[in-house]
Design a protein around this motif. Structure first.
Motif, PDB file in Angstrom:
ATOM      1  N   GLU A   1      43.028  24.625  25.619  1.00 17.80           N
ATOM      2  CA  GLU A   1      44.473  24.401  25.628  1.00 17.80           C
ATOM      3  C   GLU A   1      45.200  25.358  26.572  1.00 17.80           C
ATOM      4  OE1 GLU A   1      43.763  27.657  22.641  1.00 17.80           O
ATOM      5  OE2 GLU A   1      42.757  25.817  23.296  1.00 17.80           O
ATOM      6  N   LEU A   2      44.543  26.413  27.027  1.00 18.76           N
ATOM      7  CA  LEU A   2      45.161  27.395  27.918  1.00 18.76           C
ATOM      8  C   LEU A   2      45.014  26.962  29.375  1.00 18.76           C
ATOM      9  CD1 LEU A   2      43.907  30.743  26.297  1.00 18.76           C
ATOM     10  CD2 LEU A   2      45.995  29.456  25.795  1.00 18.76           C
ATOM     11  N   SER A   3      46.012  27.228  30.191  1.00 14.76           N
ATOM     12  CA  SER A   3      45.935  26.818  31.607  1.00 14.76           C
ATOM     13  C   SER A   3      46.547  27.816  32.580  1.00 14.76           C
ATOM     14  CB  SER A   3      46.630  25.464  31.795  1.00 14.76           C
ATOM     15  OG  SER A   3      48.005  25.562  31.440  1.00 14.76           O
ATOM     16  N   GLY A   4      47.414  28.713  32.121  1.00 17.72           N
ATOM     17  CA  GLY A   4      48.130  29.599  33.033  1.00 17.72           C
ATOM     18  C   GLY A   4      47.255  30.550  33.815  1.00 17.72           C
ATOM     19  N   TYR A   5      46.091  30.838  33.300  1.00 15.57           N
ATOM     20  CA  TYR A   5      45.179  31.798  33.945  1.00 15.57           C
ATOM     21  C   TYR A   5      44.313  31.170  35.042  1.00 15.57           C
ATOM     22  CZ  TYR A   5      41.388  29.494  31.487  1.00 15.57           C
ATOM     23  OH  TYR A   5      40.498  28.565  31.055  1.00 15.57           O
ATOM     24  N   ILE A   6      44.303  29.827  35.123  1.00 21.66           N
ATOM     25  CA  ILE A   6      43.323  29.113  35.947  1.00 21.66           C
ATOM     26  C   ILE A   6      43.317  29.589  37.401  1.00 21.66           C
ATOM     27  CG2 ILE A   6      42.771  26.874  36.971  1.00 21.66           C
ATOM     28  CD1 ILE A   6      41.755  27.055  34.187  1.00 21.66           C
ATOM     29  N   ASN A   7      44.485  29.662  38.036  1.00 30.37           N
ATOM     30  CA  ASN A   7      44.511  30.046  39.453  1.00 30.37           C
ATOM     31  C   ASN A   7      44.074  31.492  39.668  1.00 30.37           C
ATOM     32  OD1 ASN A   7      45.250  27.549  40.467  1.00 30.37           O
ATOM     33  ND2 ASN A   7      47.441  27.964  40.356  1.00 30.37           N
ATOM     34  N   TYR A   8      44.385  32.383  38.706  1.00 29.46           N
ATOM     35  CA  TYR A   8      43.913  33.771  38.818  1.00 29.46           C
ATOM     36  C   TYR A   8      42.390  33.819  38.713  1.00 29.46           C
ATOM     37  CZ  TYR A   8      48.827  34.849  38.020  1.00 29.46           C
ATOM     38  OH  TYR A   8      50.191  34.922  38.115  1.00 29.46           O
ATOM     39  N   TYR A   9      41.867  33.021  37.814  1.00 31.80           N
ATOM     40  CA  TYR A   9      40.411  32.895  37.678  1.00 31.80           C
ATOM     41  C   TYR A   9      39.800  32.349  38.968  1.00 31.80           C
ATOM     42  CZ  TYR A   9      36.135  30.365  36.322  1.00 31.80           C
ATOM     43  OH  TYR A   9      34.869  29.841  36.269  1.00 31.80           O
ATOM     44  N   GLY A  10      40.453  31.317  39.529  1.00 37.86           N
ATOM     45  CA  GLY A  10      39.970  30.738  40.781  1.00 37.86           C
ATOM     46  C   GLY A  10      39.978  31.740  41.922  1.00 37.86           C
ATOM     47  N   TYR A  11      41.030  32.567  41.975  1.00 37.84           N
ATOM     48  CA  TYR A  11      41.083  33.579  43.032  1.00 37.84           C
ATOM     49  C   TYR A  11      40.040  34.663  42.830  1.00 37.84           C
ATOM     50  CZ  TYR A  11      44.850  32.309  46.181  1.00 37.84           C
ATOM     51  OH  TYR A  11      45.596  31.703  47.169  1.00 37.84           O
ATOM     52  N   ALA A  12      39.695  34.961  41.592  1.00 41.65           N
ATOM     53  CA  ALA A  12      38.620  35.920  41.344  1.00 41.65           C
ATOM     54  C   ALA A  12      37.296  35.371  41.890  1.00 41.65           C
ATOM     55  CB  ALA A  12      38.509  36.209  39.848  1.00 41.65           C
ATOM     56  N   LEU A  13      37.054  34.090  41.650  1.00 40.11           N
ATOM     57  CA  LEU A  13      35.862  33.435  42.221  1.00 40.11           C
ATOM     58  C   LEU A  13      35.914  33.461  43.753  1.00 40.11           C
ATOM     59  CD1 LEU A  13      35.650  30.305  39.885  1.00 40.11           C
ATOM     60  CD2 LEU A  13      33.976  32.172  39.995  1.00 40.11           C
ATOM     61  N   TYR A  14      37.099  33.161  44.282  1.00 39.68           N
ATOM     62  CA  TYR A  14      37.276  33.144  45.736  1.00 39.68           C
ATOM     63  C   TYR A  14      36.974  34.517  46.343  1.00 39.68           C
ATOM     64  CZ  TYR A  14      39.798  33.048  50.198  1.00 39.68           C
ATOM     65  OH  TYR A  14      40.131  33.149  51.528  1.00 39.68           O
ATOM     66  N   ASN A  15      37.543  35.558  45.763  1.00 38.49           N
ATOM     67  CA  ASN A  15      37.337  36.908  46.294  1.00 38.49           C
ATOM     68  C   ASN A  15      35.874  37.342  46.207  1.00 38.49           C
ATOM     69  OD1 ASN A  15      40.067  37.128  46.816  1.00 38.49           O
ATOM     70  ND2 ASN A  15      40.536  38.175  44.892  1.00 38.49           N
ATOM     71  N   ARG A  16      35.233  36.943  45.125  1.00 39.27           N
ATOM     72  CA  ARG A  16      33.851  37.409  44.884  1.00 39.27           C
ATOM     73  C   ARG A  16      32.813  36.624  45.668  1.00 39.27           C
ATOM     74  NH1 ARG A  16      29.556  39.115  44.504  1.00 39.27           N
ATOM     75  NH2 ARG A  16      28.427  40.023  42.719  1.00 39.27           N
ATOM     76  N   TYR A  17      32.993  35.322  45.804  1.00 41.96           N
ATOM     77  CA  TYR A  17      31.925  34.486  46.349  1.00 41.96           C
ATOM     78  C   TYR A  17      32.292  33.683  47.608  1.00 41.96           C
ATOM     79  CZ  TYR A  17      29.701  35.282  41.802  1.00 41.96           C
ATOM     80  OH  TYR A  17      29.132  35.852  40.699  1.00 41.96           O
ATOM     81  N   ILE A  18      33.566  33.463  47.863  1.00 43.44           N
ATOM     82  CA  ILE A  18      33.973  32.572  48.963  1.00 43.44           C
ATOM     83  C   ILE A  18      34.453  33.357  50.181  1.00 43.44           C
ATOM     84  CG2 ILE A  18      35.501  30.694  49.658  1.00 43.44           C
ATOM     85  CD1 ILE A  18      33.430  29.877  47.577  1.00 43.44           C
ATOM     86  N   ASN A  19      35.356  34.285  49.970  1.00 43.97           N
ATOM     87  CA  ASN A  19      35.938  35.044  51.085  1.00 43.97           C
ATOM     88  C   ASN A  19      35.017  36.184  51.497  1.00 43.97           C
ATOM     89  OD1 ASN A  19      37.832  35.688  53.039  1.00 43.97           O
ATOM     90  ND2 ASN A  19      38.989  37.025  51.671  1.00 43.97           N
ATOM     91  N   ILE A  20      33.850  35.811  52.020  1.00 43.38           N
ATOM     92  CA  ILE A  20      32.828  36.773  52.422  1.00 43.38           C
ATOM     93  C   ILE A  20      32.342  36.440  53.832  1.00 43.38           C
ATOM     94  CG2 ILE A  20      32.089  37.250  50.054  1.00 43.38           C
ATOM     95  CD1 ILE A  20      29.821  35.266  50.424  1.00 43.38           C
ATOM     96  N   ASP A  21      31.578  37.329  54.425  1.00 40.72           N
ATOM     97  CA  ASP A  21      31.070  37.105  55.774  1.00 40.72           C
ATOM     98  C   ASP A  21      30.151  35.886  55.820  1.00 40.72           C
ATOM     99  OD1 ASP A  21      32.400  39.347  56.627  1.00 40.72           O
ATOM    100  OD2 ASP A  21      30.665  40.677  56.452  1.00 40.72           O
ATOM    101  N   ASP A  22      30.135  35.224  56.985  1.00 44.07           N
ATOM    102  CA  ASP A  22      29.293  34.031  57.145  1.00 44.07           C
ATOM    103  C   ASP A  22      27.819  34.331  56.899  1.00 44.07           C
ATOM    104  OD1 ASP A  22      31.570  32.670  57.761  1.00 44.07           O
ATOM    105  OD2 ASP A  22      31.177  32.516  59.921  1.00 44.07           O
ATOM    106  N   GLU A  23      27.404  35.529  57.274  1.00 49.11           N
ATOM    107  CA  GLU A  23      26.003  35.906  57.078  1.00 49.11           C
ATOM    108  C   GLU A  23      25.637  35.902  55.599  1.00 49.11           C
ATOM    109  OE1 GLU A  23      28.198  37.545  58.883  1.00 49.11           O
ATOM    110  OE2 GLU A  23      27.439  37.166  60.927  1.00 49.11           O
TER     111      GLU A  23
END
Length: 411
Positions: A57-79
């Motif tokens: 039922e909770l939804s307000g945290y979703i984008n913060y959670y998504g950005y945590a994933l982004y910072n940890r696994y997506i926004n990294i060097d191509d190598e």
């Protein structure tokens, strides 16, 4: 000024360990946001996944959670992405499954990172690229151009999407959808940058060829020919005409390019085509000159070129001299290769150096430019001339047209 005080998360941590379902929407959002902001991405991800599982039922945290994933696994060097592409795309899918395309969402940033990564590959996997673009809703993308800190303007997100999507669809062979998206893009009130709109038009025309809509494709290619230099439209049109059984039109295009381009090794492939035509038509002198010239040109560029006629008598002549002989032979006997017509000059503007030739069976006269005379002749109203016809694009009327080329005064 004092640094911003870091929020103590002890109470949130204890509460989470005791009962994650006790959080309300604000508390869950505040907790994940603070974890992310404090660089505790792994904990933010753990908390976010727990909320997803136990607190639907909770939804307000979703984008913060998504950005945590982004910072940890997506926004990294191509190598680092290349070391574990599966993990990268699994996380991307996780972000896409929970985050919508909206303000403060990491979805666009994540997809754009993946698009940049795939675009650098050689060769590019256009199916993968097309699938990535499908994560985004093109009509709702930002259409205002991006302006950097220095004030330099770049393409908008929407412009970039259509530019990339149209090409990707063409490259993977989805020609109907390529045409559809190209037509949508062309109809948008976008401020286009670089040659983006020309590329969209180009792939639209290529898709039309694949769909068998040859005349439409021809009109687009001709409209692009004089304003878009990144593509060799002469070669494209030549192949299109041959493919559709219009040999005379193809050869007329070929000889006109020969006339315009002059002596230049870059056009040696055209010389070879014309040489073969001369051989086929029994024009031995033109074929011999061409063979001797091409042989010398190729040797000058470190290549070999086998000839089937004796050209030894021209060993002392330069390639440019042989080109002149070849050119004159071709131009004297154009009627052997392409359709020629006769007409009378009915109008000529000496200042602007263009005019028209009267056509007895047509309402409109045929346009010509003095620059398209084979030789530097004085143009006189009333002269009878010999010419060929080529299809062009009238920029003023924004419609296909025709003009006289390879003109020569008869009397």
């Amino acid at each position: 000024m004092d640094e911003k005080k870091v929020k103590d998360l002890t109470a949130y941590n204890d509460r989470f360990d005791e009962d994650p379902t006790s959080f309300n929407d604000f508390q869950a959002s505040d907790y994940v946001k603070e974890l992310k902001n404090q660089g505790k991405e792994d904990k933010a991800i753990e908390v976010g996944r727990t909320f997803l599982e136990q607190c639907p039922e909770l939804s307000g945290y979703i984008n913060y959670y998504g950005y945590a994933l982004y910072n940890r696994y997506i926004n990294i060097d191509d190598e680092k992405i290349a070391e574990n592409e599966k993990l990268f795309y699994d996380i991307l899918e996780e972000i896409a499954s929970h985050c919508r395309q909206e303000r403060y969402s990491p979805l666009e940033a994540a997809i754009n990172k993946a698009i940049k990564y795939e675009s650098k590959k050689n060769p590019v996997d256009y199916k993968k690229l097309s699938d990535l673009l499908d994560y985004l809703d093109a009509p709702t993308l930002e259409d205002a151009p991006f302006v950097n800190k220095e004030g330099k303007e770049f393409e908008s997100k929407k412009e970039k999407w259509y530019r990339m999507k149209v090409r990707a669809l063409y490259e993977i062979g989805n020609y109907s959808e390529c045409l559809k998206q190209a037509q949508i893009a062309i109809g948008l009130p976008l401020k286009w940058h670089y040659n983006n709109l020309n590329w969209v038009q180009y792939y639209k025309a290529c898709a039309l060829v694949k769909l068998g809509r040859y005349e439409e494709a021809e009109n687009v290619f001709i409209a692009l020919k004089d304003k878009f230099r990144a593509v060799d439209f002469s070669e494209i049109l030549y192949d299109l005409y041959l493919h559709t059984g219009r040999e005379n039109v193809a050869y007329t295009q070929l000889f006109y390019d020969f006339f315009l381009n002059g002596f230049d090794y870059r056009y040696v492939s055209n010389y070879k085509k014309i040489a073969e035509l001369a051989k086929e038509k029994g024009e031995e002198r033109a074929y011999t000159y061409a063979s001797a010239m091409i042989k010398k040109l190729e040797e000058e560029h470190g290549n070999t070129y086998d000839v089937d006629v004796d050209v030894s008598e021209y060993d002392a002549n330069s390639a440019s001299y042989l080109f002149d002989q070849f050119y004159n032979e071709i131009m004297r006997h154009l009627d052997k290769y392409i359709e020629r017509h006769e007409g009378r000059i009915v109008y000529y503007n000496e200042n602007k150096q263009f005019g028209s030739i009267g056509l007895p069976t047509e309402e409109d006269n045929l346009f010509f430019r003095q620059a398209d005379y084979i030789y530097d002749e004085e143009v006189v109203r009333g002269d009878t001339v010999e010419y060929s016809v080529i299809k062009t694009f009238d920029k003023k009327k924004q419609a296909p047209s025709s003009k006289a080329i390879l003109i020569r005064t008869i009397f």
